[in-house]
Design an enzyme around this catalytic site. Structure first.
Site, mmCIF file in Angstrom:
data_model
loop_
_atom_site.group_PDB
_atom_site.id
_atom_site.type_symbol
_atom_site.label_atom_id
_atom_site.label_comp_id
_atom_site.label_asym_id
_atom_site.label_seq_id
_atom_site.Cartn_x
_atom_site.Cartn_y
_atom_site.Cartn_z
ATOM 1 N N ASN A 5 0.860 -1.191 0.000
ATOM 2 C CA ASN A 5 0.000 0.000 0.000
ATOM 3 C C ASN A 5 0.894 1.237 0.000
ATOM 4 O O ASN A 5 1.425 1.626 1.036
ATOM 5 C CB ASN A 5 -0.894 -0.024 1.255
ATOM 6 C CG ASN A 5 -1.768 1.226 1.347
ATOM 7 O OD1 ASN A 5 -1.953 1.935 0.369
ATOM 8 N ND2 ASN A 5 -2.303 1.484 2.534
ATOM 9 N N LYS A 7 0.095 4.238 -0.345
ATOM 10 C CA LYS A 7 -0.582 5.456 0.136
ATOM 11 C C LYS A 7 -0.314 6.598 -0.862
ATOM 12 O O LYS A 7 -0.323 6.367 -2.054
ATOM 13 C CB LYS A 7 -0.127 5.818 1.547
ATOM 14 C CG LYS A 7 -0.177 4.646 2.508
ATOM 15 C CD LYS A 7 -0.025 5.091 3.924
ATOM 16 C CE LYS A 7 0.160 3.888 4.822
ATOM 17 N NZ LYS A 7 -0.020 4.189 6.221
ATOM 18 N N HIS A 93 -9.800 1.639 5.060
ATOM 19 C CA HIS A 93 -8.516 1.905 5.719
ATOM 20 C C HIS A 93 -8.714 2.938 6.828
ATOM 21 O O HIS A 93 -9.478 3.886 6.670
ATOM 22 C CB HIS A 93 -7.487 2.397 4.690
ATOM 23 C CG HIS A 93 -6.087 2.359 5.228
ATOM 24 N ND1 HIS A 93 -5.613 3.293 6.107
ATOM 25 C CD2 HIS A 93 -5.075 1.477 5.032
ATOM 26 C CE1 HIS A 93 -4.358 2.995 6.422
ATOM 27 N NE2 HIS A 93 -4.013 1.896 5.779
ATOM 28 N N GLU A 95 -6.992 5.354 7.805
ATOM 29 C CA GLU A 95 -6.702 6.753 7.453
ATOM 30 C C GLU A 95 -7.915 7.401 6.790
ATOM 31 O O GLU A 95 -8.214 8.569 7.001
ATOM 32 C CB GLU A 95 -5.469 6.822 6.540
ATOM 33 C CG GLU A 95 -4.201 6.535 7.327
ATOM 34 C CD GLU A 95 -3.063 5.956 6.519
ATOM 35 O OE1 GLU A 95 -3.154 5.902 5.282
ATOM 36 O OE2 GLU A 95 -2.075 5.518 7.157
ATOM 37 N N GLU A 161 -5.718 -4.262 10.918
ATOM 38 C CA GLU A 161 -4.671 -3.274 11.122
ATOM 39 C C GLU A 161 -4.956 -2.481 12.390
ATOM 40 O O GLU A 161 -5.748 -1.525 12.363
ATOM 41 C CB GLU A 161 -4.630 -2.304 9.943
ATOM 42 C CG GLU A 161 -4.392 -2.963 8.609
ATOM 43 C CD GLU A 161 -3.781 -1.979 7.638
ATOM 44 O OE1 GLU A 161 -2.606 -2.164 7.315
ATOM 45 O OE2 GLU A 161 -4.472 -1.024 7.239
ATOM 46 N N GLY A 167 2.245 2.714 11.059
ATOM 47 C CA GLY A 167 3.216 3.799 10.981
ATOM 48 C C GLY A 167 3.956 4.083 12.281
ATOM 49 O O GLY A 167 4.686 5.070 12.377
ATOM 50 N N SER A 204 3.117 -1.606 10.635
ATOM 51 C CA SER A 204 4.566 -1.568 10.875
ATOM 52 C C SER A 204 5.281 -2.895 10.625
ATOM 53 O O SER A 204 6.228 -3.236 11.332
ATOM 54 C CB SER A 204 4.860 -1.064 12.302
ATOM 55 O OG SER A 204 4.492 0.286 12.400
ATOM 56 N N GLY A 226 4.760 1.630 4.780
ATOM 57 C CA GLY A 226 6.099 2.224 4.630
ATOM 58 C C GLY A 226 7.137 1.271 4.059
ATOM 59 O O GLY A 226 7.914 1.643 3.176
#
Ligand code: PEP
Length: 242
Positions: A5, A7, A93, A95, A161, A167, A204, A226
């Protein structure tokens, strides 16, 4: 499945380098387990590179706008996503739940749209730190899963998640992931819906934690943010499964 992902990251050159790197590092059978979800503006180019260079990687979008909003400036619906090579779409998600205040009623419309357009779904759920501290994790997750229960879906995967892990640099513990995945698996299996691809973990994950997480019985994949941006690290995660 290994879900990258990206993002709101990436560029044309990063896309071609990433696909070339993954193509050189992973054999076709491992590529088949990879799903790249770049920003929507790169999907078409990604699809062209994948077919031109004969890669075995699938593509997904990070969002979908329900068909019912035909007059929506900036909107992108399921048919458009399919037309640029998307096979999957990420819905729910944390976010988007937090920043865009996406609630169950909208998520339900997005699931219906994905289903009507033949897209497979990665449906994200996760508890906040406060939920966790107040021992509400399972209750919150079951509540979030109600949306899935009510909608007819094509193939779908649940991405667990924990919001506090995304993150943060530290994944949830093996014990915690094990317990929560088992609860989610039991809950979704009880719906008796076809096309359930299992539960993936996200939050993470990197190549130092992936092997242990993947060894948990109820973990069927990883959603990687990430650590998916560098193709070498993404490939190390995929290879840690062997
Ligand atoms: C995510 O974007 O869903 C995610 C899990 O991010 P990260 O791996 O960076 O925590």
């Amino acid at each position: 499945m290994f879900i990258a992902n990206w993002k709101m990251n990436g560029s044309q050159s990063m896309l071609s380098d990433w696909l070339e790197g993954v193509g050189k590092t992973l054999d076709k059978s491992l590529q088949k387990r990879c799903l790249l979800c770049p920003p929507v503006c790169f999907l078409s180019e990604a699809s062209n590179i994948i077919s031109k260079t004969n890669l075995n990687i699938s593509l997904g979008a990070q969002n979908i706008d329900p068909n019912s909003f035909s007059s929506l400036t900036g909107g992108i619906d399921g048919a458009m996503l399919k037309s640029v090579g998307s096979e999957f779409v990420i819905i729910g998600h944390s976010e988007r739940r937090e920043v865009f205040k996406e609630r169950d009623s909208l998520l339900s419309k997005k699931l219906i749209s994905a289903s009507e357009n033949g897209l497979k779904v990665i449906f994200c759920i996760g508890e906040s730190l406060r939920d966790k501290e107040e021992n509400r994790t399972v209750k919150v997750l079951k509540q979030q899963l109600q949306t899935v229960k009510k909608v007819e879906l094509n193939d779908f995967m649940i991405a667990y998640e924990p919001v506090w892990a995304i993150g943060s640099g530290t994944a949830a513990t093996i014990d915690y992931i094990d317990k929560v995945h088992s609860e989610i698996n039991d809950e979704v299996i009880s719906y008796q819906k076809g096309g359930f691809l299992g539960v993936s973990y996200g939050g993470s994950v990197d190549s130092s934690s992936s092997k242990d997480i993947l060894s948990i019985k109820g973990v069927q994949g990883l959603l990687i943010g990430g650590a998916s941006l560098q193709y070498q690290e993404f490939c190390n995660i995929v290879l840690s499964n062997n």
